[in-house]
Design an enzyme around this catalytic site. Sequence first.
Site, PDB file in Angstrom:
ATOM      1  N   SER A 144       0.848  -1.194   0.000  1.00  0.00           N
ATOM      2  CA  SER A 144       0.000   0.000   0.000  1.00  0.00           C
ATOM      3  C   SER A 144       0.877   1.235   0.000  1.00  0.00           C
ATOM      4  O   SER A 144       1.993   1.213   0.547  1.00  0.00           O
ATOM      5  CB  SER A 144      -0.902   0.020   1.243  1.00  0.00           C
ATOM      6  OG  SER A 144      -1.557   1.266   1.378  1.00  0.00           O
ATOM      7  N   TYR A 157      -1.617   0.777  10.641  1.00  0.00           N
ATOM      8  CA  TYR A 157      -1.745   0.067   9.368  1.00  0.00           C
ATOM      9  C   TYR A 157      -0.560   0.375   8.463  1.00  0.00           C
ATOM     10  O   TYR A 157       0.040  -0.533   7.857  1.00  0.00           O
ATOM     11  CB  TYR A 157      -3.048   0.481   8.693  1.00  0.00           C
ATOM     12  CG  TYR A 157      -3.195  -0.010   7.274  1.00  0.00           C
ATOM     13  CD1 TYR A 157      -3.567  -1.317   7.007  1.00  0.00           C
ATOM     14  CD2 TYR A 157      -2.971   0.841   6.184  1.00  0.00           C
ATOM     15  CE1 TYR A 157      -3.710  -1.782   5.709  1.00  0.00           C
ATOM     16  CE2 TYR A 157      -3.112   0.397   4.884  1.00  0.00           C
ATOM     17  CZ  TYR A 157      -3.482  -0.915   4.655  1.00  0.00           C
ATOM     18  OH  TYR A 157      -3.613  -1.357   3.360  1.00  0.00           O
TER      19      TYR A 157
END
Length: 251
Positions: A144, A157
Amino acid sequence: MKDAFGIPQSLLVLGGTSEIALATARRLITRRTRTVWLAGRPSPALDRSADELRALGADVRTVAFDALDPESHEAVLGKVFAEGDIDMVLLAFGILGDQARDEREPLNAVRVAQTNYTGAVSAALVSACALQSQGHGSLVVLSSVAGERARRANFIYGSSKAGLDAFTQGLGDALHGTGVHVMVVRPGFVRSKMTADREEAPFATTPEAVATAIEVGLRRRSETVWVPGALRVVMSALRHVPRAVFRRLPV
């Protein structure tokens, strides 16, 4: 074996209900892929995913897989590879978590880290070893852009994806020249069920767009894929913003 254009005939998906993974599987099935393994926790959603891909003409099998049980990974994935060569492994499992809650309840933060990093490291190493033994194949890992620089809004995250991203790059270096292709995919905000309750970020994309980028990356044997491609420049700039300035940015 992959065809002349780099499209796999067999695919193992780790995270068999992932929208990005399913979009990728659908796209590859329309090209050349004929055998698909969907690995995930047994559930109606996993069964529906398998039925959807079968309707496209693929031979689809499911296998019980738990990212949080790394001690089982070698046995579970070993059974899949024992059935025949796998041309591509797509590591697509992960959780976003809830930043505010996870800061208050550290065990939830640990679960994010264990799923996104520890579980992924285990599954990737087991898969890489099997691919190396057969002498060919691609390992595609969904990272990501959140891992490029930790932000206040989602640093738990983001840090888990930063670890996974660095690990995947190192694994790619370790496997260079073995016949195993390792590719890390860095999407931005993806419109999906997972992000349905979140404010959409700039450069938002879709599972189908990520799937297209993965296919192109396979054909080119890319090592890193950004989705959309403009994020490569954006994140390069953000990485070099002084920290005092970065803290004031609305990111």
